[in-house]
Design an enzyme around this catalytic site. Structure first.
Site, short mmCIF file in Angstrom:
data_model
loop_
_atom_site.label_atom_id
_atom_site.label_comp_id
_atom_site.label_asym_id
_atom_site.label_seq_id
_atom_site.Cartn_x
_atom_site.Cartn_y
_atom_site.Cartn_z
N CYS A 8 1.41 -7.56 -0.25
CA CYS A 8 1.36 -6.14 0.11
C CYS A 8 1.82 -6.02 1.56
CB CYS A 8 -0.04 -5.56 -0.11
SG CYS A 8 -1.35 -6.37 0.85
N ASN A 11 -1.85 -7.56 3.82
CA ASN A 11 -2.60 -8.68 3.23
C ASN A 11 -4.11 -8.59 3.56
OD1 ASN A 11 -2.65 -12.35 3.42
ND2 ASN A 11 -2.93 -11.07 1.64
N CYS A 13 -5.88 -5.54 2.07
CA CYS A 13 -6.49 -4.66 1.05
C CYS A 13 -6.06 -5.06 -0.36
CB CYS A 13 -6.15 -3.19 1.31
SG CYS A 13 -6.72 -2.56 2.91
N ARG A 14 -4.80 -4.74 -0.71
CA ARG A 14 -4.39 -4.89 -2.11
C ARG A 14 -4.13 -6.33 -2.53
NH1 ARG A 14 0.30 -0.62 -1.36
NH2 ARG A 14 0.19 -1.67 0.67
N SER A 15 -3.35 -7.08 -1.76
CA SER A 15 -2.98 -8.43 -2.26
C SER A 15 -4.14 -9.42 -2.24
CB SER A 15 -1.74 -8.97 -1.55
OG SER A 15 -1.93 -9.14 -0.17
N ASP A 124 -2.04 2.56 -1.50
CA ASP A 124 -2.60 1.88 -0.34
C ASP A 124 -4.00 2.44 -0.06
OD1 ASP A 124 -3.22 1.03 2.16
OD2 ASP A 124 -1.39 1.77 3.12
P1 4NP Z 1 -2.55 -3.54 2.38
O1 4NP Z 1 -3.10 -2.23 3.15
O2 4NP Z 1 -1.05 -3.54 2.54
O3 4NP Z 1 -2.97 -3.30 0.98
O4 4NP Z 1 -3.22 -4.72 3.03
C1 4NP Z 1 -2.74 -1.89 4.44
C2 4NP Z 1 -3.26 -2.59 5.50
C3 4NP Z 1 -2.93 -2.23 6.79
C4 4NP Z 1 -2.09 -1.17 7.01
C5 4NP Z 1 -1.55 -0.48 5.95
C6 4NP Z 1 -1.88 -0.84 4.66
N1 4NP Z 1 -1.78 -0.79 8.33
O5 4NP Z 1 -1.04 0.21 8.50
O6 4NP Z 1 -2.18 -1.45 9.30
#
Ligand code: 4NP
Length: 158
Positions: A8, A11, A13-15, A124
């Protein structure tokens, strides 16, 4: 059986959730030792951090622990090492295709490719609250199961 990487943006939240959920699906099928599962982000923003609080709490409500995971950025050796790379949304798919040598592009697909009713993107949850985290967790659980069923068929009858 293969080596699988979930990707993602951050790294956190989703992955990592996809990694924990997918590993949890392997256990009762007695195939955990045969599959390598990892996760990474296209960005370096959160490298070294544990999964975000909202997703950790959603995981704990379902009896899944993922506090041991730490974020890292995708690196060039990942494209050599992993057989399948599943990306959480189209923006990160484009980013990853830009990072990957063309000979490895065939390994890269959307995470929800085998659960088209849910996709194409896993939303997200970073700026969402508990409800959004639960919704994202549901999507990841269904997507991971669809992916596993696809891989089992493909690996057994390629
Ligand atoms: P992820 O979520 O891609 O599922 O880990 C996010 C984590 C951080 C951010 C955006 C999405 N950020 O903008 O910092």
């Amino acid at each position: 059986m293969p080596k699988i990487l979930f990707v993602c943006l951050g790294n956190i939240c989703r992955s990592p959730t996809a990694q924990a959920v997918f590993e949890d699906l392997l256990q009762p099928r007695n195939i955990a030792d045969m599959v390598t599962v990892g996760s990474a982000g296209t960005s370096v923003y959160h490298a070294g951090e544990p999964p975000c609080d909202v997703m950790q709490r959603a995981a704990q409500r379902r009896g899944l622990e993922m506090s041991h995971l730490r974020a890292r950025q995708v690196n060039p050796s990942d494209f050599e090492r992993f057989d399948y790379i599943y990306v959480m949304d189209r923006a990160n798919l484009q980013a990853l295709l830009g990072m990957a040598p063309p000979e490895h592009h065939h390994k890269i697909a959307l995470f929800l490719a085998y659960a088209p009713d849910l996709g194409p993107d896993v939303p997200d949850p970073y700026y969402g609250g508990r409800n959004q985290a639960e919704r994202v967790f549901d999507i990841i659980e269904e997507g991971a199961l669809a992916l596993l069923e696809h891989l089992l068929k493909k690996e057994i009858c390629p």
